[in-house]
Design a protein around this motif. Structure first.
Motif, mmCIF file in Angstrom:
data_model
loop_
_atom_site.group_PDB
_atom_site.id
_atom_site.type_symbol
_atom_site.label_atom_id
_atom_site.label_comp_id
_atom_site.label_asym_id
_atom_site.label_seq_id
_atom_site.Cartn_x
_atom_site.Cartn_y
_atom_site.Cartn_z
ATOM 1 N N ASN A 131 0.827 -1.197 0.043
ATOM 2 C CA ASN A 131 -0.153 0.249 0.095
ATOM 3 C C ASN A 131 0.868 1.046 -0.023
ATOM 4 O O ASN A 131 0.626 2.142 -0.599
ATOM 5 N N HIS A 132 1.961 1.227 0.899
ATOM 6 C CA HIS A 132 2.779 2.354 0.954
ATOM 7 C C HIS A 132 3.563 2.321 -0.249
ATOM 8 O O HIS A 132 4.134 3.587 -0.598
ATOM 9 N N PHE A 133 3.903 1.458 -0.881
ATOM 10 C CA PHE A 133 4.449 1.633 -2.331
ATOM 11 C C PHE A 133 3.504 1.917 -3.414
ATOM 12 O O PHE A 133 4.022 1.971 -4.345
ATOM 13 N N GLY A 134 2.202 2.203 -3.002
ATOM 14 C CA GLY A 134 1.376 2.677 -4.260
ATOM 15 C C GLY A 134 0.924 1.808 -5.131
ATOM 16 O O GLY A 134 0.452 2.097 -6.098
ATOM 17 N N LEU A 135 1.350 0.457 -4.823
ATOM 18 C CA LEU A 135 0.650 -0.472 -5.896
ATOM 19 C C LEU A 135 -0.490 -0.783 -5.331
ATOM 20 O O LEU A 135 -1.430 -1.452 -6.002
ATOM 21 N N LEU A 136 -1.307 -0.521 -4.016
ATOM 22 C CA LEU A 136 -2.387 -0.970 -3.686
ATOM 23 C C LEU A 136 -3.078 0.053 -3.043
ATOM 24 O O LEU A 136 -2.602 0.977 -2.636
ATOM 25 N N GLU A 137 -4.464 -0.149 -2.727
ATOM 26 C CA GLU A 137 -5.027 0.926 -2.039
ATOM 27 C C GLU A 137 -6.208 0.242 -1.185
ATOM 28 O O GLU A 137 -6.824 -0.546 -1.500
ATOM 29 N N ASP A 231 13.626 3.118 -1.460
ATOM 30 C CA ASP A 231 13.171 1.717 -1.133
ATOM 31 C C ASP A 231 11.948 1.293 -2.227
ATOM 32 O O ASP A 231 12.169 0.169 -2.764
ATOM 33 N N VAL A 232 11.160 2.328 -2.449
ATOM 34 C CA VAL A 232 10.235 1.951 -3.434
ATOM 35 C C VAL A 232 10.845 1.954 -4.855
ATOM 36 O O VAL A 232 10.667 0.637 -5.504
ATOM 37 N N ILE A 233 11.566 2.864 -5.361
ATOM 38 C CA ILE A 233 12.534 2.704 -6.593
ATOM 39 C C ILE A 233 12.842 1.364 -6.433
ATOM 40 O O ILE A 233 13.023 0.671 -7.593
ATOM 41 N N SER A 234 13.604 1.013 -5.597
ATOM 42 C CA SER A 234 14.711 -0.090 -5.371
ATOM 43 C C SER A 234 13.978 -1.368 -5.762
ATOM 44 O O SER A 234 14.644 -2.284 -6.546
ATOM 45 N N MET A 235 12.959 -1.437 -5.056
ATOM 46 C CA MET A 235 12.082 -2.636 -5.264
ATOM 47 C C MET A 235 11.562 -2.858 -6.468
ATOM 48 O O MET A 235 11.658 -3.901 -7.063
ATOM 49 N N ILE A 236 11.051 -1.723 -7.106
ATOM 50 C CA ILE A 236 10.489 -1.859 -8.472
ATOM 51 C C ILE A 236 11.724 -2.250 -9.516
ATOM 52 O O ILE A 236 11.547 -3.073 -10.112
ATOM 53 N N PHE A 237 12.743 -1.668 -9.047
ATOM 54 C CA PHE A 237 13.955 -1.755 -10.195
ATOM 55 C C PHE A 237 14.420 -3.414 -10.032
ATOM 56 O O PHE A 237 14.649 -4.057 -10.853
ATOM 57 N N HIS A 238 14.323 -3.981 -8.685
ATOM 58 C CA HIS A 238 14.698 -5.279 -8.377
ATOM 59 C C HIS A 238 13.893 -6.131 -9.493
ATOM 60 O O HIS A 238 14.459 -7.144 -9.983
ATOM 61 N N TYR A 239 12.745 -5.934 -9.414
ATOM 62 C CA TYR A 239 11.941 -6.877 -10.045
ATOM 63 C C TYR A 239 11.914 -6.524 -11.765
ATOM 64 O O TYR A 239 11.964 -7.345 -12.347
#
Lengths: 301, 301
Positions: A131-137, A231-239
């Motif tokens: 949610n905090h990563f903006g992927l969910l609400e 951390d958000v950026i990093s996670m998105i890039f990781h995948y």
DNA sequence: AAATTGTTTTTTATCTTTAAAAAACTGAAA
DNA sequence: TTTCAGTTTTTTAAAGATAAAAAACAATTT
């Protein structure tokens, strides 16, 4: 109940340490080992006790020594060393990227828990995370809505990323000459050159360098919100690095050169040059991400 | 086990609705009521059934009508209508603001659960929440560290707030003239004037206007990260207004005037004027927050 | 047929429980 | 007296359990 992944990770890492020593050599104190392995002494004792049972170490009085060198079979399989949290996080991203859930759909915690063979508690904990990563609400006292990795998501994330990274890069340029970050920057630049020399073989190592460089810059911000956002950026890039392999070598080649130009601009402390090189690189990166997102939708149609 | 605060809230709100009707008048359909009360039909039926038991409504065949006007005793006490999550969030902030925990200290989930008379699960869930708010940090497989509402925190939050609000304000100025936001802005300005006329009596109503104005501006950003970040600001201010009452009337008076200047700048669509008025206001607001934070430390020393 | 109520099934929120891990305590040895 | 290993206590991670709430389905009325 609770997995003992912490123990297994510590066990494997302890074997790695022991592999560097001669049989017969004494082990350090439990406290030292605990600090090294980043676990409590309780866990160290559990590890030492299991290593003793396996005949890898032995004790004379109160001190322990290496009885035989560890072998491959002594290690726990990699998969068992992942904490439940990490597993859920990983599987959740895989689930998203495989298009099992379309933007706008409601998420069913119970169903996910079944699919990931874990409890709903673990799922819930990670939903708040995403949610905090903006992927969910979260709909008030109701289900979760999946918002998706869409073009909008990429645009929004890059709008913030650019603001934050430009600000951080300026702060970086203002660091005193003896700051540790400059040395790290030089090291990172050197590794960029090394990688370029062997780009055909090692191009996939770029992602780790990318993470290190941008994290270093963001850390100069001295702002917890900027750092958390990375951390958000990093996670998105990781995948992202895993899901889109198209033209990976060429993309990384371009990005390495952009990084080097950016690093030089940082070292010049010329704010305009920094802005220009930073913007150029982020625009390329955004384009790449948007293209990958576009390709995400294709297979499911 | 699970509290029925949703039911109780719906019950109270339903009583409010019924209070506006004459005895004998018919109730709308269960579905209509559910949409109005923002709960499921299941909950509406539970409410209707409890109202029937209390003799407030009665049924002729399949339709229901108001049997007697509700009285004060029919309501559930306010305290019972708060969800466990809200209670934990509130009590946690109170606990922080009372200085029960100093920056750098470790947080003990079990102890907090005891103190708040709730379960550790509820505490854990909220710790991740406050982590995202920058108030806490999680040490890898270990305890949580309280980072505190410190001057650093205020500086960092305002650095981001200024970036985000300036960006959003520019977006706001670019909204088409028929956007609903302009009408809302006018309404908010009118309420500022109304409040100024009765400032001596109603000064404490400022906080709600403040939230509405800044939220409106942030929403123009069309960026989920900007909007989510405003939740952090909003939460801090929600408690700030409660914890520091010193010079509240004077502060609000100044802020109201700054808001009006800011609103006029927005309506002029002159970006430079917007920047100036926005910066002025945010700087005042930051100073106020820093002063309050400073006063936080005093009583405990 | 569309809207409404009645009934059943599913899902969520939150507490309880427990093994794993950490922390705190204790006495022995260097 | 500092450092260590042994022991006990406390805390956390995560599963499990269950009442509350939502959603889905079925029957009925308008």
């Amino acid at each position: 109940m609770k997995s003992n992944a912490v123990f297994k990770r510590a066990h494997n890492r302890c074997l790695n340490m022991l592999a560097k020593h001669e049989p017969g050599s004494h082990l350090r104190s439990e406290l030292d080992l605990a600090l090294d392995l980043h676990v409590s002494r309780t866990t160290v004792r559990a590890v030492l006790s299991s290593l003793t049972d396996a005949g890898i170490i032995d004790r004379d009085g109160s001190r322990r020594h290496l009885a035989r060198p560890p072998t491959a079979e002594d290690y726990f399989p990699e998969a068992q060393t992942e904490s439940v949290g990490d597993v859920v996080g990983r599987r959740f991203m895989e689930w998203i990227l495989q298009g099992d859930c379309r933007p706008g759909e409601l998420i069913n915690c119970a169903e996910l828990a079944r699919q990931f063979s874990t409890s709903t508690s673990a799922i819930r904990e990670h939903l708040t995370h995403f949610n905090h990563f903006g992927l969910l609400e979260r709909r008030p006292n109701s289900a979760w809505v999946f918002k998706g990795i869409t073009a909008d998501f990429a645009m929004e994330i890059y709008e913030i990323r650019e603001m934050f990274e430009l600000r951080s890069a300026h702060r970086f340029a203002e660091l005193p000459p003896d700051a540790a970050a400059w040395a790290e920057l030089n090291l990172i630049e050197q590794q960029h050159h090394n990688l370029l020399e062997d780009i055909d073989e090692r191009y996939s190592e770029f992602s780790r360098l990318d993470e290190r460089l941008h994290r270093l810059v963001h850390d100069a911000s001295q702002n917890r919100f900027v750092q958390n956002f990375y951390d958000v950026i990093s996670m998105i890039f990781h995948y992202h690095y895993q899901w889109d392999k198209v033209d990976e070598k060429e993309r990384n080649y371009v990005a390495l050169h952009e990084h080097i130009a950016y690093i030089r601009a940082l070292r010049s402390r010329d704010l305009d040059a920094i802005d220009e090189k930073c913007r150029t690189h982020l625009q390329t990166a955004r384009k790449t991400l948007l293209k990958s997102i576009d390709s995400l939708r294709q297979p499911a149609n």
